[in-house]
Scaffold this active site. Structure first.
Site, PDB file in Angstrom:
ATOM      1  N   SER A 166       2.538  -2.422   4.237  1.00  0.00           N
ATOM      2  CA  SER A 166       2.579  -1.062   3.845  1.00  0.00           C
ATOM      3  C   SER A 166       3.884  -0.573   3.236  1.00  0.00           C
ATOM      4  CB  SER A 166       2.494  -0.138   5.325  1.00  0.00           C
ATOM      5  OG  SER A 166       3.866  -0.266   5.875  1.00  0.00           O
ATOM      6  N   ASP A 167       3.579   0.675   2.588  1.00  0.00           N
ATOM      7  CA  ASP A 167       5.250   0.882   2.383  1.00  0.00           C
ATOM      8  C   ASP A 167       5.822   1.516   3.405  1.00  0.00           C
ATOM      9  OD1 ASP A 167       7.248   2.019   0.940  1.00  0.00           O
ATOM     10  OD2 ASP A 167       6.033   2.979  -0.620  1.00  0.00           O
ATOM     11  N   TRP A 168       7.086   1.747   3.292  1.00  0.00           N
ATOM     12  CA  TRP A 168       7.865   1.731   4.596  1.00  0.00           C
ATOM     13  C   TRP A 168       7.633   3.433   5.128  1.00  0.00           C
ATOM     14  CZ3 TRP A 168       8.183  -2.380   2.414  1.00  0.00           C
ATOM     15  CH2 TRP A 168       9.096  -3.296   2.916  1.00  0.00           C
ATOM     16  N   ALA A 227       0.947  -1.230  -0.057  1.00  0.00           N
ATOM     17  CA  ALA A 227      -0.015  -0.174  -0.214  1.00  0.00           C
ATOM     18  C   ALA A 227       0.841   1.179   0.099  1.00  0.00           C
ATOM     19  CB  ALA A 227      -0.896  -0.017   1.118  1.00  0.00           C
TER      20      ALA A 227
END
Ligand code: BGC
Length: 709
Positions: free
Chosen positions: A261-263, A228
């Site tokens: 999630s993206d970082w 995401a």
């Protein structure tokens, strides 16, 4: 749609592939490594058994990354392995040197589905050589504006092309026993304010343009994970966006894989947890034991919801075979010649010849005595864009070195070094060399320092490069411009001065060899643009709505709706400089005998699918390759909404010897004629007449035929 058969076949493919690499050692290592062999248990039963044995703290531990941000913890007592991640998508970035492949845009420019499987396979093997379980790619956000700092990672502007490239890529990686992460879900099409921007995008644009590559990735390629994005979509963070994660991904597409999630893209615990985000990456910030236990106690999250998140993570671990074998495969060399060969093949096929006045290229090497190579990208090489896709390569072949190697002893190669920002650009000696050269190869564009993740780049080339191109045009009429960037750039200031222009994207560790080969004709360019190259920024349908309103974290409105890229070309807009699908060749091709024949009917007995066949002929005396592109054009339909004049619905890259002809066959189904109806929240296919056209770009339709639906 049920996922079971896909998962079963994936496990079988993974095991078969693993066994085919080194059967005896693989079997014995798997047994000694795992004290709980799979036996005859199904994946589901194994996952259920593990889930039962996990404590709540252990479950929570599995739901976020470790401090180094590239692992997810394991649970030793249950033999659940720690998972090792690596950035992609153009090489295995994180664990030492690795093969650096051409960028995603160059792969898309090959229009070669088989080659996309091959690059996936090579990447998967590179991962196995390093014990990587999860490769963070492919990137399938869509090219909306030329400036987007990550266009080079993605597969262009068209959802159909992007999906057809993404699916084999993912299969190629996952068939090696490595999970992929299709990213960044969704509408993460710019880097300006990427951590905060709110993308306002209508439902039709989402489903017709932004989402199809993700949908194909999860439905057709069974992508093990989805990442995401950082941004918000219609007011909600992508990591907590109930519409995107739950309504669309989980319910509409029945996705059973892991959503991460993206970082650092998780902003608080409860929203993402309840919307469906299984894994907080890169490390534990909000998915802490304290937070999750608190929400459990307050009844805001149920134990079933936590179990569901963990089940998905375990399911990936089990079904990818991570519990049954060591992930590192020592039989694969870290610097694999097979990977280097695939990297070069992608560069050879993805190089796009944009301009070639009076057949200036290819040069007859027997008539060339003096070559000048200049420009900032000539040396050292610029093999990739910047950010999390940057790979420490095994090779770093510059265009200067590639030209020198190609020219050998006989042809003199003079290098004119580039002095950044220098006003008096060239000295008398350099000017004389340029004047006397049989060809001047000017290597310009962006670099890892100027086109990169986290920032959008300018539309135009830096002014010192434009100055250089203008200056050399006054000295020589034999200029070949070689461009490195992720898409279009402003060309008005310099294009007239160059008889030839090659788009070399970011060609990877050895891709400049392909450029030298094209200059002298050992390679016949066959790449085709995956984007529309408008003449100037003001011609872009997005120019009034980019990068958006910076106030309150920023809002960008996709006011152009679905009419982006070539979909905006309905006669009213200025013709682009180079249209979607365009690319020149040293050969000439003809398309003939187009046949569109009924191939099936719907439940009411109406024809709803077709077989399209066409003869493609190389009418020249030089071997080459062409991409037959199939576009569908509504010609007389009862559509209540405006539709693009044409849309890509099929393509085949065809290699043809001089004079050779081949018949190619493609399929159209009712989905090929459909649009997304926002009232029905579904795709509909209006009855009526559609024109089916085949050509070599979206503006060069060689033949067409009308069908009735
Ligand atoms: C990028 C992702 C990347 C991740 C891990 C993020 O900043 O947006 O594409 O995979 O970092 O490096």
């Amino acid at each position: 749609m049920t996922r079971l058969p896909a998962i079963v076949s994936l496990v079988a493919a993974v095991l078969l592939n693993f066994l085919s690499v080194s059967p005896s050692s693989a079997e014995s290592e798997a047994q000694s490594w795992n004290s709980q062999p799979a036996g005859m248990q199904s994946s589901d039963a194994r996952v259920a058994a593990l889930l039962k044995q996990l404590t709540l703290d252990e479950k929570i531990k599995l739901m976020s990354g470790t401090k180094d941000e590239m692992h997810v913890p394991g649970i030793e007592r249950l033999h659940i392995p720690e998972l090792k991640f690596s950035d992609g998508p153009v090489g295995v970035r994180c664990w030492g040197k690795s093969t650096a492949y051409p960028c995603g845009a160059m792969l898309a420019a090959t229009w070669d589905k088989e080659l996309s499987y091959e690059i996936g396979q090579a990447l998967g093997r590179d991962c196995r050589a390093r014990g990587v379980h999860v490769l963070l790619g492919p990137g399938v956000d869509l090219y909306r504006v030329a400036q987007c700092g990550r266009n080079f990672e993605y597969f262009g502007e068209d959802p159909y092309l992007s999906a057809r490239i993404a699916v084999p890529w993912i299969k190629g990686v996952q068939d090696q026993g490595v999970a992929t992460s299709v990213k960044h879900f969704a509408a993460n099409d710019q880097e300006t304010l990427r951590d905060s921007v709110n993308t306002i995008v209508d439902e039709r644009r989402l489903h017709e343009i932004c989402l199809p590559p993700f949908k194909a990735a999860v439905e057709e390629a069974n992508a093990a994970t989805v990442m995401a994005a950082y941004n918000k979509v219609n007011g909600h963070w992508c990591t907590a966006n109930k519409y995107l994660l739950d309504d669309v991904l989980r319910k509409k597409w029945d996705y059973k894989g892991v959503l991460m999630s993206d970082w650092g893209a998780v902003h608080e615990c409860l929203g993402p947890l309840t919307a469906g985000c299984d894994l907080e990456m890169g490390r534990t910030v909000h998915y802490t034991p304290d937070n999750i236990k608190k929400y459990l106690q307050e009844g805001k999250v149920t134990q079933d919801q936590i179990d569901e998140h963990v089940r998905r993570i375990l399911n990936m671990t089990v079904s990818m075979g991570f519990m049954d074998r060591p992930q590192e495969d020592k039989s694969i060399p870290a610097n694999d010649p097979a990977s280097a060969a695939v990297a070069l093949k992608v560069a050879r096929e993805g190089l796009v010849l944009l301009k070639n006045d009076k057949d200036f290229l290819p040069l007859d090497r027997t008539k060339v005595n003096k070559v000048v190579v200049l420009g900032p990208n000539a040396s050292p090489a610029v093999i990739g864009g910047g950010g999390s896709s940057e790979v420490g390569p095994f090779d770093n072949l510059s265009l200067l070195d590639a030209m020198k190697a190609s020219c050998g002893e006989r042809i003199a190669v003079t290098h004119v070094p580039f002095e950044k920002d220098q006003k008096q650009i060239l000295n008398a000696e350099q000017e004389a060399a340029i004047r006397g050269a049989d060809v001047v190869v000017a290597s310009v564009g962006f670099s890892q320092q100027t086109e990169y993740e986290g920032k959008d780049r300018p539309y135009d080339l830096p002014s010192d490069q434009i100055d250089l191109l203008q200056k050399i045009a006054l000295l020589s009429k034999k200029v070949v411009v070689v461009l490195n960037c992720g898409g279009n750039v402003g060309m008005n200031a310099w294009i007239k001065g160059a008889p030839a222009l090659l788009h070399a994207w970011y060609p990877g560790q050895n891709g400049n060899k392909a450029v030298a080969e094209a200059v002298f004709g050992e390679l016949n360019p066959s790449g085709r643009l995956p984007d529309t190259f408008e003449e100037k920024w003001e011609d872009s349908p997005a120019c009034k709505n980019f990068p958006g309103d910076a106030a309150n974290g920023g809002t960008v409105k996709y006011d152009e709706g679905i009419f982006i890229g070539y979909r905006a070309e309905n006669g009213k807009r200025t013709a682009p400089r180079f249209p979607f699908g365009y690319g020149l060749s040293y050969s000439k091709f003809a398309f003939e005998n187009l046949k569109v024949e009924p191939a099936g009917t719907d439940s009411r007995g109406k024809t709803d699918r077709f077989t399209v066949s066409v003869d493609v002929k190389n009418t020249s005396s030089r071997d080459g390759a062409v991409v037959a592109q199939l576009y569908v054009m509504p010609s007389d339909t009862k559509s209540p909404v405006a539709r693009p004049a044409k849309e890509l619905k099929g393509f085949e890259r065809v290699e043809l010897k001089a004079g050779e002809s081949k018949t190619i066959v493609m399929k159209l189904d009712s989905g090929s004629f459909a649009y997304y109806d926002v009232d029905k929240h579904d795709w509909v296919t209006p009855a009526g007449a559609y024109s089916v056209g085949i050509g070599s770009s979206c503006r060069d339709m060689a033949c067409n035929s009308v069908v009735q639906l």
